[in-house]
Design a protein around this motif. Structure first.
Motif, PDB file in Angstrom:
ATOM      1  N   GLN A   1     -12.298  17.543  -1.865  1.00 23.95           N
ATOM      2  CA  GLN A   1     -13.197  16.510  -1.752  1.00 23.95           C
ATOM      3  C   GLN A   1     -12.623  15.196  -2.117  1.00 23.95           C
ATOM      4  OE1 GLN A   1     -16.821  16.652  -3.854  1.00 23.95           O
ATOM      5  NE2 GLN A   1     -17.009  18.895  -3.773  1.00 23.95           N
ATOM      6  N   LEU A   2     -11.705  14.985  -2.858  1.00 23.31           N
ATOM      7  CA  LEU A   2     -11.008  13.659  -3.332  1.00 23.31           C
ATOM      8  C   LEU A   2     -10.147  13.407  -2.036  1.00 23.31           C
ATOM      9  CD1 LEU A   2     -10.932  11.315  -5.229  1.00 23.31           C
ATOM     10  CD2 LEU A   2      -8.744  12.525  -6.465  1.00 23.31           C
ATOM     11  N   GLN A   3      -9.415  14.502  -1.398  1.00 23.89           N
ATOM     12  CA  GLN A   3      -8.483  14.373  -0.399  1.00 23.89           C
ATOM     13  C   GLN A   3      -9.208  13.990   0.811  1.00 23.89           C
ATOM     14  OE1 GLN A   3      -6.601  18.308  -0.125  1.00 23.89           O
ATOM     15  NE2 GLN A   3      -4.859  17.510  -1.294  1.00 23.89           N
ATOM     16  N   ASP A   4     -10.437  14.320   1.122  1.00 27.66           N
ATOM     17  CA  ASP A   4     -11.264  13.873   2.172  1.00 27.66           C
ATOM     18  C   ASP A   4     -11.685  12.478   2.111  1.00 27.66           C
ATOM     19  OD1 ASP A   4     -11.052  16.637   3.154  1.00 27.66           O
ATOM     20  OD2 ASP A   4     -13.112  17.347   2.664  1.00 27.66           O
ATOM     21  N   LEU A   5     -11.855  12.032   1.037  1.00 29.92           N
ATOM     22  CA  LEU A   5     -12.242  10.730   0.584  1.00 29.92           C
ATOM     23  C   LEU A   5     -11.097   9.872   0.837  1.00 29.92           C
ATOM     24  CD1 LEU A   5     -14.538  10.990  -2.678  1.00 29.92           C
ATOM     25  CD2 LEU A   5     -15.235  10.506  -0.278  1.00 29.92           C
ATOM     26  N   PHE A   6     -10.003  10.222   0.474  1.00 33.19           N
ATOM     27  CA  PHE A   6      -8.715   9.571   0.873  1.00 33.19           C
ATOM     28  C   PHE A   6      -8.595   9.299   2.420  1.00 33.19           C
ATOM     29  CE2 PHE A   6      -7.216   9.703  -3.888  1.00 33.19           C
ATOM     30  CZ  PHE A   6      -6.820   8.401  -3.776  1.00 33.19           C
ATOM     31  N   ALA A   7      -8.775  10.458   2.905  1.00 31.10           N
ATOM     32  CA  ALA A   7      -8.429  10.494   4.670  1.00 31.10           C
ATOM     33  C   ALA A   7      -9.419   9.614   5.200  1.00 31.10           C
ATOM     34  CB  ALA A   7      -8.744  11.935   5.203  1.00 31.10           C
ATOM     35  N   PHE A   8     -10.740   9.809   4.928  1.00 31.02           N
ATOM     36  CA  PHE A   8     -11.652   8.680   5.433  1.00 31.02           C
ATOM     37  C   PHE A   8     -11.383   7.286   5.267  1.00 31.02           C
ATOM     38  CE2 PHE A   8     -15.353   6.106   3.963  1.00 31.02           C
ATOM     39  CZ  PHE A   8     -16.093   5.723   5.330  1.00 31.02           C
TER      40      PHE A   8
ATOM     41  N   GLU B   1     -10.227  16.312  10.824  1.00 28.91           N
ATOM     42  CA  GLU B   1     -10.835  17.472  10.349  1.00 28.91           C
ATOM     43  C   GLU B   1     -11.502  17.393   8.846  1.00 28.91           C
ATOM     44  OE1 GLU B   1     -12.584  21.106   9.641  1.00 28.91           O
ATOM     45  OE2 GLU B   1     -11.678  20.343  11.523  1.00 28.91           O
ATOM     46  N   ALA B   2     -10.988  16.451   8.183  1.00 25.39           N
ATOM     47  CA  ALA B   2     -11.275  15.944   6.791  1.00 25.39           C
ATOM     48  C   ALA B   2     -12.437  15.050   6.993  1.00 25.39           C
ATOM     49  CB  ALA B   2     -10.171  15.068   6.063  1.00 25.39           C
ATOM     50  N   VAL B   3     -12.458  14.103   7.905  1.00 28.50           N
ATOM     51  CA  VAL B   3     -13.610  13.400   7.892  1.00 28.50           C
ATOM     52  C   VAL B   3     -14.861  14.116   8.464  1.00 28.50           C
ATOM     53  CG1 VAL B   3     -14.706  11.279   9.223  1.00 28.50           C
ATOM     54  CG2 VAL B   3     -12.279  11.144   8.419  1.00 28.50           C
ATOM     55  N   ARG B   4     -14.668  15.091   9.178  1.00 25.22           N
ATOM     56  CA  ARG B   4     -15.684  15.885   9.684  1.00 25.22           C
ATOM     57  C   ARG B   4     -16.093  16.823   8.598  1.00 25.22           C
ATOM     58  NH1 ARG B   4     -12.885  16.647  14.743  1.00 25.22           N
ATOM     59  NH2 ARG B   4     -11.595  18.395  14.105  1.00 25.22           N
ATOM     60  N   ARG B   5     -15.335  17.370   7.774  1.00 29.10           N
ATOM     61  CA  ARG B   5     -15.772  17.948   6.518  1.00 29.10           C
ATOM     62  C   ARG B   5     -16.657  17.238   5.593  1.00 29.10           C
ATOM     63  NH1 ARG B   5     -10.404  20.067   6.041  1.00 29.10           N
ATOM     64  NH2 ARG B   5      -9.987  18.654   4.536  1.00 29.10           N
ATOM     65  N   LEU B   6     -16.197  15.737   5.485  1.00 30.36           N
ATOM     66  CA  LEU B   6     -16.892  14.848   4.517  1.00 30.36           C
ATOM     67  C   LEU B   6     -18.208  14.571   5.046  1.00 30.36           C
ATOM     68  CD1 LEU B   6     -16.798  13.094   1.909  1.00 30.36           C
ATOM     69  CD2 LEU B   6     -15.713  11.397   3.461  1.00 30.36           C
TER      70      LEU B   6
ATOM     71  N   LEU C   1     -21.715  15.327   3.370  1.00 34.33           N
ATOM     72  CA  LEU C   1     -22.614  14.239   2.952  1.00 34.33           C
ATOM     73  C   LEU C   1     -24.125  14.461   3.823  1.00 34.33           C
ATOM     74  CD1 LEU C   1     -20.217  11.372   2.375  1.00 34.33           C
ATOM     75  CD2 LEU C   1     -21.197  12.854   0.739  1.00 34.33           C
ATOM     76  N   GLY C   2     -23.802  15.046   4.839  1.00 35.40           N
ATOM     77  CA  GLY C   2     -25.217  15.131   6.042  1.00 35.40           C
ATOM     78  C   GLY C   2     -25.252  13.641   6.690  1.00 35.40           C
ATOM     79  N   VAL C   3     -24.262  12.945   6.951  1.00 27.88           N
ATOM     80  CA  VAL C   3     -24.399  11.748   7.348  1.00 27.88           C
ATOM     81  C   VAL C   3     -23.242  11.399   8.399  1.00 27.88           C
ATOM     82  CG1 VAL C   3     -23.716  10.196   5.505  1.00 27.88           C
ATOM     83  CG2 VAL C   3     -25.160   9.223   7.183  1.00 27.88           C
ATOM     84  N   ARG C   4     -23.397  10.669   9.670  1.00 31.30           N
ATOM     85  CA  ARG C   4     -22.215  10.198  10.035  1.00 31.30           C
ATOM     86  C   ARG C   4     -21.634   9.128   9.553  1.00 31.30           C
ATOM     87  NH1 ARG C   4     -19.881  11.102  15.098  1.00 31.30           N
ATOM     88  NH2 ARG C   4     -21.733  12.400  15.648  1.00 31.30           N
ATOM     89  N   LEU C   5     -20.370   9.015   9.382  1.00 30.96           N
ATOM     90  CA  LEU C   5     -19.610   7.986   8.874  1.00 30.96           C
ATOM     91  C   LEU C   5     -18.723   6.953   9.840  1.00 30.96           C
ATOM     92  CD1 LEU C   5     -18.152   9.926   5.779  1.00 30.96           C
ATOM     93  CD2 LEU C   5     -20.208   8.418   5.711  1.00 30.96           C
ATOM     94  N   LEU C   6     -18.589   7.609  10.851  1.00 30.87           N
ATOM     95  CA  LEU C   6     -17.605   6.964  11.708  1.00 30.87           C
ATOM     96  C   LEU C   6     -18.231   6.930  13.224  1.00 30.87           C
ATOM     97  CD1 LEU C   6     -14.082   8.035  10.775  1.00 30.87           C
ATOM     98  CD2 LEU C   6     -15.156   5.794  10.152  1.00 30.87           C
ATOM     99  N   HIS C   7     -18.255   5.826  14.027  1.00 33.10           N
ATOM    100  CA  HIS C   7     -18.284   5.722  15.327  1.00 33.10           C
ATOM    101  C   HIS C   7     -17.124   5.983  16.128  1.00 33.10           C
ATOM    102  CE1 HIS C   7     -22.535   4.401  14.719  1.00 33.10           C
ATOM    103  NE2 HIS C   7     -22.164   3.079  14.348  1.00 33.10           N
ATOM    104  N   ARG C   8     -17.054   6.905  17.024  1.00 41.42           N
ATOM    105  CA  ARG C   8     -15.921   7.334  17.641  1.00 41.42           C
ATOM    106  C   ARG C   8     -16.048   7.064  19.199  1.00 41.42           C
ATOM    107  NH1 ARG C   8     -17.198  10.989  13.708  1.00 41.42           N
ATOM    108  NH2 ARG C   8     -15.682  11.756  12.165  1.00 41.42           N
TER     109      ARG C   8
END
Length: 299
Positions: A4-11, A36-41, A45-52
């Motif tokens: 979880q912490l690794q995914d936050l750092f990746a985001f 992949e880390a951002v997709r897991r995050l 969380l159940g919410v989109r974090l990035l516009h790609r």
């Protein structure tokens, strides 16, 4: 470090860099692993974090709010982990500096080679931009700016030359054809090669003699973005297009060769050199501490 912490750092790495590829380069991993880390995050969380899109990656409103809260929190985590660095024989890690083009061109070259030779396990990343930035929000450890553009509440130490000047010059052929100005206001009758900040503002040319300061806003056939476009402005002056006003060190090779002729020398303004600035927190990352100590040793 748990997933979880690794995914936050990746985001956060993607948000800081503005994309997966640059985020991977800055964090020393692959773009696919960051994605992949951002997709897991996002799934967790159940919410989109990035516009790609094919051209850019930007945070959504939820992503922007999350990044805003994560920056100081994960900064503390990084600082805590970096304490282990103090137990190494040699510091290791990445040092990220945010500097203007003039510093990248004139100040850093004689410093970075001996620094990296002294600390071979440190990787230096230099982000060049002339606009005013929040170095921490930009994902950098420190910045280098001139005193009038330093961020508040920062520790600042001198780096590089302590006195610099702006020089004004033109090709001899241009001056033979159009005359040699004897006063800064005469520049208003000449073709002047100007620079523009990313914000769109065009700084005036400033001169000083015997305590009198004069600012002029001359016109000319060429306007370039300060930073990447400065060399084009210098080349245009050498070719005879008009008058250039720039750091004396930047123009010195052309002044020495005679490709450019100095003008208005009694009016060349002197100002204090740049400063390395960084947050005044108790613990500094080991690469930054090594660089600060190295710079101080050169004074």
């Amino acid at each position: 470090m748990n997933n979880q912490l690794q995914d936050l750092f990746a985001f956060l790495a993607v948000v800081r860099a503005g994309g997966f590829r640059d985020g991977a380069r800055a964090s020393g991993t692959s773009a696919s692993s960051l994605s992949e880390a951002v997709r897991r995050l996002e799934s967790r969380l159940g919410v989109r974090l990035l516009h790609r899109t094919t051209r850019s990656v930007t945070p959504t409103e939820a992503g922007a709010r999350l990044a805003e809260r994560l920056l100081p929190a994960l900064g503390e985590v990084e600082a805590a982990l970096d304490i282990v660095n103090s137990f190494r024989d040699r510091p290791t890690g990445t040092l990220r500096l945010n500097v203007p083009a003039s510093v990248a061109r004139l100040t850093l070259p004689p410093i970075i080679t001996p620094f990296l030779a002294t600390y071979p396990e440190i990787k230096l990343e230099v982000i060049v931009e002339d606009s005013f930035v929040d170095v921490l929000a930009a994902g950098c450890d420190a910045g280098i700016r001139y005193d009038e553009r330093l961020e508040q509440d920062m520790i600042a130490i001198p780096i590089g030359p302590r006195r610099q000047r702006f020089a004004t010059a033109a090709a001899p052929a241009y001056l033979d054809a159009h005359g040699r100005p004897a006063h800064p206001r005469e520049l208003l009758q000449h073709a002047c090669l100007r620079g523009q900040f990313n914000s769109g503002s065009i700084p005036p040319w400033e001169f000083e003699c015997d305590g009198e300061v004069i600012r002029v806003d001359p016109d000319g056939p060429l306007l370039v973005r300060l930073g990447a476009g400065v060399d084009l402005k210098v080349d245009a002056a050498v070719s005879g297009l008009g008058i250039v006003h720039l750091f004396e060190e930047w123009l010195q090779p052309h002044l020495d060769s005679g490709a450019l002729e100095p003008i208005l020398q009694p009016w060349w303004q002197t100002f204090s050199g740049p400063y390395l600035y960084y947050p005044g927190r108790r613990h500094l990352p080991a690469p930054l501490r090594a660089f600060v100590d190295f710079v101080r040793s050169l004074a």
